[in-house]
Enzyme design. Sequence first.
Site, PDB file in Angstrom:
ATOM      1  N   ASP A  51      13.552  57.330  48.186  1.00 31.06           N
ATOM      2  CA  ASP A  51      14.740  58.156  47.970  1.00 31.06           C
ATOM      3  C   ASP A  51      14.535  59.570  48.507  1.00 31.06           C
ATOM      4  O   ASP A  51      13.406  60.072  48.522  1.00 31.06           O
ATOM      5  CB  ASP A  51      15.055  58.187  46.463  1.00 31.06           C
ATOM      6  CG  ASP A  51      16.488  58.607  46.189  1.00 31.06           C
ATOM      7  OD1 ASP A  51      17.295  58.656  47.135  1.00 31.06           O
ATOM      8  OD2 ASP A  51      16.790  58.891  45.016  1.00 31.06           O
TER       9      ASP A  51
ATOM     10  N   ASN B  81      16.171  60.875  51.560  1.00 31.03           N
ATOM     11  CA  ASN B  81      16.411  61.096  53.000  1.00 31.03           C
ATOM     12  C   ASN B  81      17.522  62.114  53.231  1.00 31.03           C
ATOM     13  O   ASN B  81      17.418  62.985  54.105  1.00 31.03           O
ATOM     14  CB  ASN B  81      16.830  59.788  53.690  1.00 31.03           C
ATOM     15  CG  ASN B  81      15.733  58.747  53.698  1.00 31.03           C
ATOM     16  OD1 ASN B  81      14.608  59.026  53.315  1.00 31.03           O
ATOM     17  ND2 ASN B  81      16.065  57.541  54.122  1.00 31.03           N
TER      18      ASN B  81
ATOM     19  N   ARG C 266      22.842  63.524  57.739  1.00 31.34           N
ATOM     20  CA  ARG C 266      22.070  62.587  56.901  1.00 31.34           C
ATOM     21  C   ARG C 266      21.298  61.567  57.741  1.00 31.34           C
ATOM     22  O   ARG C 266      20.191  61.178  57.391  1.00 31.34           O
ATOM     23  CB  ARG C 266      23.010  61.864  55.915  1.00 31.34           C
ATOM     24  CG  ARG C 266      23.570  62.792  54.836  1.00 31.34           C
ATOM     25  CD  ARG C 266      24.523  62.024  53.904  1.00 31.34           C
ATOM     26  NE  ARG C 266      23.828  60.930  53.248  1.00 31.34           N
ATOM     27  CZ  ARG C 266      23.125  61.066  52.102  1.00 31.34           C
ATOM     28  NH1 ARG C 266      23.053  62.225  51.501  1.00 31.34           N
ATOM     29  NH2 ARG C 266      22.517  60.019  51.588  1.00 31.34           N
TER      30      ARG C 266
ATOM     31  N   SER D  67      22.454  46.962  46.602  1.00 34.56           N
ATOM     32  CA  SER D  67      23.775  46.325  46.599  1.00 34.56           C
ATOM     33  C   SER D  67      24.857  47.355  46.273  1.00 34.56           C
ATOM     34  O   SER D  67      26.040  47.093  46.473  1.00 34.56           O
ATOM     35  CB  SER D  67      23.799  45.145  45.616  1.00 34.56           C
ATOM     36  OG  SER D  67      23.233  45.510  44.388  1.00 34.56           O
ATOM     37  N   GLU D  68      24.464  48.511  45.775  1.00 41.27           N
ATOM     38  CA  GLU D  68      25.428  49.587  45.480  1.00 41.27           C
ATOM     39  C   GLU D  68      25.588  50.556  46.653  1.00 41.27           C
ATOM     40  O   GLU D  68      26.497  51.379  46.665  1.00 41.27           O
ATOM     41  CB  GLU D  68      24.991  50.371  44.231  1.00 41.27           C
ATOM     42  CG  GLU D  68      25.196  49.614  42.919  1.00 41.27           C
ATOM     43  CD  GLU D  68      24.203  48.480  42.712  1.00 41.27           C
ATOM     44  OE1 GLU D  68      23.024  48.632  43.109  1.00 41.27           O
ATOM     45  OE2 GLU D  68      24.615  47.423  42.197  1.00 41.27           O
ATOM     46  N   ASN D  69      24.679  50.482  47.627  1.00 43.89           N
ATOM     47  CA  ASN D  69      24.761  51.425  48.754  1.00 43.89           C
ATOM     48  C   ASN D  69      25.969  51.166  49.673  1.00 43.89           C
ATOM     49  O   ASN D  69      26.309  52.012  50.503  1.00 43.89           O
ATOM     50  CB  ASN D  69      23.464  51.435  49.584  1.00 43.89           C
ATOM     51  CG  ASN D  69      22.310  52.148  48.900  1.00 43.89           C
ATOM     52  OD1 ASN D  69      21.147  51.776  49.047  1.00 43.89           O
ATOM     53  ND2 ASN D  69      22.595  53.200  48.137  1.00 43.89           N
ATOM     54  N   TRP D  70      26.671  50.033  49.458  1.00 38.85           N
ATOM     55  CA  TRP D  70      27.930  49.798  50.198  1.00 38.85           C
ATOM     56  C   TRP D  70      28.974  50.823  49.827  1.00 38.85           C
ATOM     57  O   TRP D  70      29.981  50.960  50.520  1.00 38.85           O
ATOM     58  CB  TRP D  70      28.465  48.391  49.915  1.00 38.85           C
ATOM     59  CG  TRP D  70      27.544  47.295  50.358  1.00 38.85           C
ATOM     60  CD1 TRP D  70      26.802  46.483  49.545  1.00 38.85           C
ATOM     61  CD2 TRP D  70      27.265  46.888  51.697  1.00 38.85           C
ATOM     62  NE1 TRP D  70      26.068  45.608  50.311  1.00 38.85           N
ATOM     63  CE2 TRP D  70      26.334  45.828  51.637  1.00 38.85           C
ATOM     64  CE3 TRP D  70      27.703  47.317  52.957  1.00 38.85           C
ATOM     65  CZ2 TRP D  70      25.828  45.194  52.758  1.00 38.85           C
ATOM     66  CZ3 TRP D  70      27.202  46.683  54.088  1.00 38.85           C
ATOM     67  CH2 TRP D  70      26.278  45.637  53.980  1.00 38.85           C
TER      68      TRP D  70
ATOM     69  N   ARG E 127      28.692  53.869  50.033  1.00 42.17           N
ATOM     70  CA  ARG E 127      28.571  55.050  50.898  1.00 42.17           C
ATOM     71  C   ARG E 127      29.614  55.000  52.022  1.00 42.17           C
ATOM     72  O   ARG E 127      30.135  53.929  52.326  1.00 42.17           O
ATOM     73  CB  ARG E 127      27.158  55.105  51.485  1.00 42.17           C
ATOM     74  CG  ARG E 127      26.144  55.312  50.384  1.00 42.17           C
ATOM     75  CD  ARG E 127      24.788  55.624  50.912  1.00 42.17           C
ATOM     76  NE  ARG E 127      23.889  55.840  49.785  1.00 42.17           N
ATOM     77  CZ  ARG E 127      22.732  56.463  49.855  1.00 42.17           C
ATOM     78  NH1 ARG E 127      22.317  56.936  51.011  1.00 42.17           N
ATOM     79  NH2 ARG E 127      21.995  56.632  48.782  1.00 42.17           N
TER      80      ARG E 127
ATOM     81  N   GLU F  27       3.384  50.202  36.011  1.00 37.00           N
ATOM     82  CA  GLU F  27       3.217  51.637  35.786  1.00 37.00           C
ATOM     83  C   GLU F  27       4.239  52.353  36.661  1.00 37.00           C
ATOM     84  O   GLU F  27       4.463  51.954  37.812  1.00 37.00           O
ATOM     85  CB  GLU F  27       1.801  52.075  36.182  1.00 37.00           C
ATOM     86  CG  GLU F  27       0.710  51.473  35.320  1.00 37.00           C
ATOM     87  CD  GLU F  27       0.776  51.938  33.871  1.00 37.00           C
ATOM     88  OE1 GLU F  27       1.119  53.119  33.636  1.00 37.00           O
ATOM     89  OE2 GLU F  27       0.499  51.112  32.973  1.00 37.00           O
TER      90      GLU F  27
HETATM   91  C1  IPE Z   1      18.197  53.777  45.503  1.00 32.59           C
HETATM   92  O1  IPE Z   1      18.535  55.041  45.960  1.00 32.59           O
HETATM   93  C2  IPE Z   1      18.338  52.770  46.598  1.00 32.59           C
HETATM   94  C3  IPE Z   1      17.367  52.892  47.692  1.00 32.59           C
HETATM   95  C4  IPE Z   1      16.381  53.726  47.769  1.00 32.59           C
HETATM   96  C5  IPE Z   1      17.567  51.941  48.755  1.00 32.59           C
HETATM   97  P1  IPE Z   1      19.996  55.652  45.774  1.00 32.59           P
HETATM   98  O2  IPE Z   1      19.956  57.003  46.359  1.00 32.59           O
HETATM   99  O3  IPE Z   1      21.000  54.703  46.303  1.00 32.59           O
HETATM  100  O4  IPE Z   1      20.122  55.688  44.194  1.00 32.59           O
HETATM  101  P2  IPE Z   1      21.103  56.511  43.251  1.00 32.59           P
HETATM  102  O5  IPE Z   1      22.500  56.315  43.770  1.00 32.59           O
HETATM  103  O6  IPE Z   1      20.683  57.948  43.337  1.00 32.59           O
HETATM  104  O7  IPE Z   1      20.880  55.955  41.880  1.00 32.59           O
HETATM  105  C1  IPE Z   2      17.316  56.943  50.434  1.00 32.30           C
HETATM  106  O1  IPE Z   2      17.731  58.238  50.686  1.00 32.30           O
HETATM  107  C2  IPE Z   2      17.793  55.978  51.484  1.00 32.30           C
HETATM  108  C3  IPE Z   2      18.784  55.003  50.998  1.00 32.30           C
HETATM  109  C4  IPE Z   2      19.274  54.912  49.809  1.00 32.30           C
HETATM  110  C5  IPE Z   2      19.252  54.034  51.976  1.00 32.30           C
HETATM  111  P1  IPE Z   2      19.164  58.739  50.255  1.00 32.30           P
HETATM  112  O2  IPE Z   2      20.125  58.492  51.356  1.00 32.30           O
HETATM  113  O3  IPE Z   2      19.557  58.175  48.938  1.00 32.30           O
HETATM  114  O4  IPE Z   2      18.884  60.297  50.109  1.00 32.30           O
HETATM  115  P2  IPE Z   2      19.476  61.295  49.035  1.00 32.30           P
HETATM  116  O5  IPE Z   2      19.245  60.700  47.682  1.00 32.30           O
HETATM  117  O6  IPE Z   2      20.933  61.453  49.341  1.00 32.30           O
HETATM  118  O7  IPE Z   2      18.702  62.567  49.240  1.00 32.30           O
HETATM  119 MG    MG Z   3      19.368  58.784  47.018  1.00 29.68          MG
END
Ligand code: IPE
Ligand code: IPE
Ligand code: MG
Length: 242
Positions: free
Chosen positions: A22, A24, A35, A68-71, A73, A209
């Site tokens: 997490d 990026n 991004r 599965s929730e990243n859709w 975005r 852990e």
């Molecule tokens: C969790 O990160 C998913 C991945 C790292 C692939 P997210 O950035 O999607 O999680 P939330 O939305 O902050 O919980």
């Molecule tokens: C993790 O970085 C990558 C994925 C979830 C695909 P993020 O894109 O969630 O980065 P932040 O949380 O917005 O900084």
């Molecule tokens: Mg994130």
Amino acid sequence: MSAKPAPEAPAPPPRHVAIIMDGNGRWAKKRFLPRIAGHRQGVEAVRRVSRAARKLGIEVLTLYAFSSENWRRPEDEVRDLMGLLRHFLASELDELVSEGVKLRVIGNWRKLSPDLVSMIEGAIARTADNPGPTLVIALNYGAQAELATAARTLAERAKAGTLDPASIDEAALEAALDTGDLPPLDLLIRTSGEQRLSNFLLWQAAYAEFLFVDTLWPDFDEAALADALDLFGKRQRRFGGL
Ligand code: IPE
Ligand code: IPE
Ligand code: MG
């Protein structure tokens, strides 16, 4: 004669490490970059850390790449992430093959676009006979969906008469998960300072852990992984015993 206390045995190194990669987006934002620039650096970190994991003797490294929730975005970010995944598979496969790495994918990856599905199938097939270590990528993964699918699989077997419902126990459910044949999860790391599981490996984390580090994923490197293993080595795992 006074009994000397036995010296603390060092905890065995983790066999299975998982990482919620997490941060990026925040890495890019800090640099006034889009991004996607953070995601590109995130892919570099995947290469670096998967090599480091092999060097450090980790048997299984599981990386959360797309939930599965990243859709939820924006469409263009999802498209960029899928593009990076294609690029990663195309550019990394030869090295994985030559290093003897077995590639596994968990989650509903078969629901991704058909070209990606066939790329993933090809990559899995090309590394299937490798001795390991194993690199597991979680793609379109959600732990609740994984558990629901496992429950459905068992219910279908029961309906077909090949499974006695009375025999369904923890081991049976575990075996029906995507990770059924992997060693138990020892260490779960999340980068970027967030302290939540975001629907990752809910069942598998029962006795893992946890390590939450502030480092943003694109900055995570071999030294950070080695530090994590050191901290793991200082934990006392009791599994409910004494
Ligand atoms: C969790 O990160 C998913 C991945 C790292 C692939 P997210 O950035 O999607 O999680 P939330 O939305 O902050 O919980
Ligand atoms: C993790 O970085 C990558 C994925 C979830 C695909 P993020 O894109 O969630 O980065 P932040 O949380 O917005 O900084
Ligand atoms: Mg994130």
